[in-house]
Scaffold this motif. Structure first.
Motif, short mmCIF file in Angstrom:
data_model
loop_
_atom_site.label_atom_id
_atom_site.label_comp_id
_atom_site.label_asym_id
_atom_site.label_seq_id
_atom_site.Cartn_x
_atom_site.Cartn_y
_atom_site.Cartn_z
N LEU A 255 8.49 -5.31 -3.17
CA LEU A 255 7.82 -4.43 -4.13
C LEU A 255 8.73 -4.08 -5.29
O LEU A 255 8.26 -3.65 -6.34
CB LEU A 255 7.37 -3.14 -3.43
CG LEU A 255 6.30 -3.26 -2.34
CD1 LEU A 255 5.88 -1.89 -1.85
CD2 LEU A 255 5.10 -4.04 -2.85
N THR A 258 9.00 -8.46 -7.13
CA THR A 258 7.95 -9.48 -7.25
C THR A 258 6.58 -8.81 -7.35
O THR A 258 5.76 -8.88 -6.42
CB THR A 258 8.00 -10.47 -6.07
OG1 THR A 258 7.96 -9.73 -4.84
CG2 THR A 258 9.27 -11.28 -6.12
N VAL A 259 6.36 -8.18 -8.48
CA VAL A 259 5.08 -7.57 -8.81
C VAL A 259 4.66 -8.07 -10.19
O VAL A 259 5.42 -8.78 -10.86
CB VAL A 259 5.17 -6.02 -8.79
CG1 VAL A 259 5.27 -5.51 -7.36
CG2 VAL A 259 6.36 -5.52 -9.61
N GLU A 260 3.47 -7.70 -10.62
CA GLU A 260 2.88 -8.29 -11.83
C GLU A 260 3.69 -8.07 -13.11
O GLU A 260 3.70 -8.92 -13.99
CB GLU A 260 1.48 -7.69 -12.04
CG GLU A 260 0.47 -8.10 -10.99
CD GLU A 260 -0.82 -7.34 -11.14
OE1 GLU A 260 -1.82 -7.95 -11.55
OE2 GLU A 260 -0.83 -6.12 -10.86
N TYR A 341 5.19 2.19 -10.41
CA TYR A 341 3.88 2.37 -9.81
C TYR A 341 3.87 3.75 -9.15
O TYR A 341 4.71 4.02 -8.28
CB TYR A 341 3.60 1.28 -8.77
CG TYR A 341 3.55 -0.10 -9.38
CD1 TYR A 341 2.37 -0.61 -9.91
CD2 TYR A 341 4.70 -0.89 -9.46
CE1 TYR A 341 2.32 -1.87 -10.48
CE2 TYR A 341 4.67 -2.15 -10.04
CZ TYR A 341 3.47 -2.64 -10.55
OH TYR A 341 3.45 -3.88 -11.12
N ALA A 347 1.65 -0.49 -5.82
CA ALA A 347 2.69 -1.53 -5.85
C ALA A 347 2.33 -2.68 -4.91
O ALA A 347 2.54 -3.85 -5.24
CB ALA A 347 4.03 -0.91 -5.47
N SER A 350 -0.29 -4.74 -6.52
CA SER A 350 0.30 -5.55 -7.59
C SER A 350 1.06 -6.74 -7.01
O SER A 350 1.04 -7.84 -7.58
CB SER A 350 1.24 -4.69 -8.45
OG SER A 350 1.75 -5.44 -9.52
N HIS A 351 1.72 -6.52 -5.89
CA HIS A 351 2.45 -7.62 -5.24
C HIS A 351 1.47 -8.69 -4.76
O HIS A 351 1.71 -9.89 -4.92
CB HIS A 351 3.26 -7.08 -4.07
CG HIS A 351 4.00 -8.14 -3.31
ND1 HIS A 351 4.93 -8.97 -3.89
CD2 HIS A 351 3.93 -8.52 -1.99
CE1 HIS A 351 5.42 -9.80 -2.99
NE2 HIS A 351 4.81 -9.55 -1.84
N PHE A 354 0.27 -10.58 -7.68
CA PHE A 354 1.34 -11.47 -8.13
C PHE A 354 1.37 -12.74 -7.28
O PHE A 354 1.46 -13.85 -7.82
CB PHE A 354 2.69 -10.73 -8.04
CG PHE A 354 3.88 -11.63 -8.19
CD1 PHE A 354 4.33 -12.01 -9.45
CD2 PHE A 354 4.57 -12.09 -7.07
CE1 PHE A 354 5.44 -12.85 -9.58
CE2 PHE A 354 5.66 -12.92 -7.19
CZ PHE A 354 6.11 -13.30 -8.45
#
Length: 361
Positions: A255, A258-260, A341, A347, A350-351, A354
């Motif tokens: 988190l 590697t999120v958006e 986040y 989060a 978002s991960h 991603f």
């Protein structure tokens, strides 16, 4: 595809008046103003004692006073959570030298990893030296190299199975701890490499610690429980405990990077230089989550304040909430996006998004 091109270490851009130097000045002035040390205080010691005693109690109760199946499963889950919490709160700060102002205390805290099956020497090279310097740089940062099982960067080769990585990642993350202690450490040891980077030379003591504590861990978590509980009971409890620990450890670290909205910088093909100076690189490749949630902050050792941690790893996590205000203000002044986040579930979403993009993009 750019992966594995850079066998030499990438370089960061140099600027006369850097954002990093200004930020270090502001943080230094903050600690001078409040008259406190940037290291851990009594709060982190109390937390460490609570976690260590909890680990000993649950382990002893599970192995020597084994409760009925239902409670054994619950305690195995709890043990996995405690191990992850020790990693976040004790080992991690100790390895970075921020747990205490005394070096021997930091070494002792970092050494907890060896007891839990990992190896502090390998962790130092993989995490402190490589990951913290070259965050999200494919081919260098070993944390985003989960190939061929997962694709974590646009520069990595895409396989058909990656189309479903946003679904099966839960399973793979759960296996992290088992693979870490039984496979990945040994790969690094025998190949003398962390990813594409050479492992620094190990001393005789480093070798003895590696093998001595691998044997000790096998005795503590495999041999002794099998002898007392039997193979089947041990296997069920061990898988539950390690999968919980592995999933929690994996998720918290993933988190963070590697999120958006985080970036994955690529060095210039000719010069090997990265676009930004080191501090800006860290901010662009890192994200915070749930920083107002005190329970999460306590459990994950402040690693939900990853931006603060990556910029100042030698400052104990107990100070992150305070210095985050200074860093956020500096980012606003310099026009640098501060990725955060507000809730952990955002989060996680978002991960997942991603991973879906990496698998289908």
């Amino acid at each position: 595809m750019i992966n594995n091109i850079f066998m030499v270490v990438p370089k960061f851009s140099n600027v006369p008046h850097s954002f990093h130097s200004d930020l270090k000045r502001r943080i230094s002035e903050y600690f001078e103003e409040i008259g406190k040390s940037p290291y851990g205080n009594y709060k982190i010691f109390v937390k460490a004692v609570i976690l260590m005693l909890s680990f000993v109690f649950v382990y002893i109760h599970l192995v020597f006073f084994t409760p009925i199946v239902f409670f054994s499963i619950i305690e195995s889950v709890i043990l996995g959570g405690i191990v992850a919490a020790i990693g976040f709160n004790v080992m991690h700060d100790g390895a970075h030298g921020s747990f205490s102002k005394y070096k021997w205390v930091n070494h002792f805290a970092a050494f907890s990893l060896n007891i839990l099956g990992g190896n502090s020497f390998m962790w130092n090279v993989k995490h402190n030296i490589i990951h913290h310097a070259y965050t999200n740089v494919d081919g260098v940062d070993d944390d985003i190299d989960i190939q061929p099982w997962m694709r974590m960067s646009e520069t990595q080769k895409k396989y058909k199975l990656h189309k479903y990585q946003h679904i099966y990642f839960w399973f793979l993350y759960s296996l992290l701890y088992i693979f870490w202690i039984f496979v990945l450490d040994y790969q690094k040891y025998f190949k003398s490499k962390v990813g594409n980077m050479d492992l620094k030379k190990m001393t005789v003591q480093d070798h003895l610690v590696f093998w001595g504590f691998k044997v000790f861990h096998a005795f503590l978590f495999v041999g002794l429980p099998i002898y007392i509980l039997g193979f089947t009971s041990w296997l069920i409890g061990f898988l539950i405990f390690t999968c919980v620990a592995g999933f929690v450890l994996s998720l918290v670290f993933q988190l963070a990077h590697t999120v958006e909205h985080t970036s994955f910088p690529v060095p210039d093909v000719k010069t090997g230089k990265l676009e930004n100076e080191w501090a800006i690189h860290q901010i662009k490749t890192t994200a915070n989550f749930a920083t107002n949630n005190k329970v999460i902050s306590w459990l994950v050792g402040g690693l939900n304040f990853q931006i603060e941690h990556h910029l100042f790893p030698k400052i104990s996590h107990i100070h992150y909430p305070a210095i985050s205000k200074i860093i956020r203000e500096a980012c606003q002044e310099y026009g640098i996006e501060y990725i955060e986040y507000p809730k952990m579930r955002y989060a996680v979403a978002s991960h997942v998004a991603f991973l879906k993009h990496m698998g289908r993009g």
